[in-house]
Design a protein around this motif. Sequence first.
Motif, PDB file in Angstrom:
ATOM      1  N   CYS A 165       0.838  -1.203   0.000  1.00 21.69           N
ATOM      2  CA  CYS A 165       0.000   0.000   0.000  1.00 21.69           C
ATOM      3  C   CYS A 165       0.875   1.256   0.000  1.00 21.69           C
ATOM      4  O   CYS A 165       1.752   1.417   0.845  1.00 21.69           O
ATOM      5  CB  CYS A 165      -0.922   0.011   1.225  1.00 21.69           C
ATOM      6  N   LYS A 172      -1.985   0.850   8.208  1.00 19.74           N
ATOM      7  CA  LYS A 172      -0.909   0.191   7.445  1.00 19.74           C
ATOM      8  C   LYS A 172      -0.144  -0.786   8.335  1.00 19.74           C
ATOM      9  O   LYS A 172       0.360  -0.416   9.399  1.00 19.74           O
ATOM     10  CB  LYS A 172       0.028   1.251   6.860  1.00 19.74           C
ATOM     11  N   CYS A 230      -7.182  -3.226   8.454  1.00 18.83           N
ATOM     12  CA  CYS A 230      -7.186  -2.872   7.031  1.00 18.83           C
ATOM     13  C   CYS A 230      -8.288  -3.630   6.283  1.00 18.83           C
ATOM     14  O   CYS A 230      -9.090  -3.030   5.555  1.00 18.83           O
ATOM     15  CB  CYS A 230      -5.810  -3.198   6.461  1.00 18.83           C
ATOM     16  N   ALA A 243      -5.144  -3.062  -0.453  1.00 19.28           N
ATOM     17  CA  ALA A 243      -4.145  -2.807  -1.501  1.00 19.28           C
ATOM     18  C   ALA A 243      -3.460  -4.069  -2.003  1.00 19.28           C
ATOM     19  O   ALA A 243      -3.158  -4.192  -3.195  1.00 19.28           O
ATOM     20  CB  ALA A 243      -3.083  -1.835  -0.974  1.00 19.28           C
ATOM     21  N   GLU A 252      -2.682  -0.543  -7.565  1.00 18.53           N
ATOM     22  CA  GLU A 252      -2.825  -0.089  -6.177  1.00 18.53           C
ATOM     23  C   GLU A 252      -2.716   1.425  -6.074  1.00 18.53           C
ATOM     24  O   GLU A 252      -3.429   2.061  -5.310  1.00 18.53           O
ATOM     25  CB  GLU A 252      -1.767  -0.796  -5.313  1.00 18.53           C
ATOM     26  N   TYR A 256      -5.647   3.906  -6.015  1.00 16.05           N
ATOM     27  CA  TYR A 256      -6.476   3.936  -4.802  1.00 16.05           C
ATOM     28  C   TYR A 256      -7.903   3.493  -5.075  1.00 16.05           C
ATOM     29  O   TYR A 256      -8.780   3.697  -4.244  1.00 16.05           O
ATOM     30  CB  TYR A 256      -6.446   5.302  -4.107  1.00 16.05           C
ATOM     31  N   ARG A 280     -10.019   0.702  -4.791  1.00 12.50           N
ATOM     32  CA  ARG A 280      -9.974  -0.588  -4.105  1.00 12.50           C
ATOM     33  C   ARG A 280     -11.271  -1.385  -4.303  1.00 12.50           C
ATOM     34  O   ARG A 280     -11.530  -2.343  -3.590  1.00 12.50           O
ATOM     35  CB  ARG A 280      -9.774  -0.382  -2.594  1.00 12.50           C
TER      36      ARG A 280
END
Length: 64
Positions: A14, A22, A28, A40, A48, A51, A53
């Motif tokens: 990520c 993170k 996450c 990610a 990735e 962004y 997702r």
Amino acid sequence: MECRKEINLKNCNCSYESCSRKGLCCQCIAYHKDSGELPACYFDNNAEKTYNRSIGYFMKLNSR
Ligand code: SF4
């Protein structure tokens, strides 16, 4: 059970460095699941960085 954050970070792709989740994969995944998304690490490094997702984007990238 000991948190594996430092180990997880070695495998985390990520690029959103300021995210407080993170390396905390449990948080996450839960965060993105609640948003109908994937974390990610389901995407390659280029995808990735968008962004995006969304599950739809993941399926688009992985459909033949
Ligand atoms: S995938 Fe989402 S929740 Fe996980 S570290 Fe990156 S921005 Fe944060």
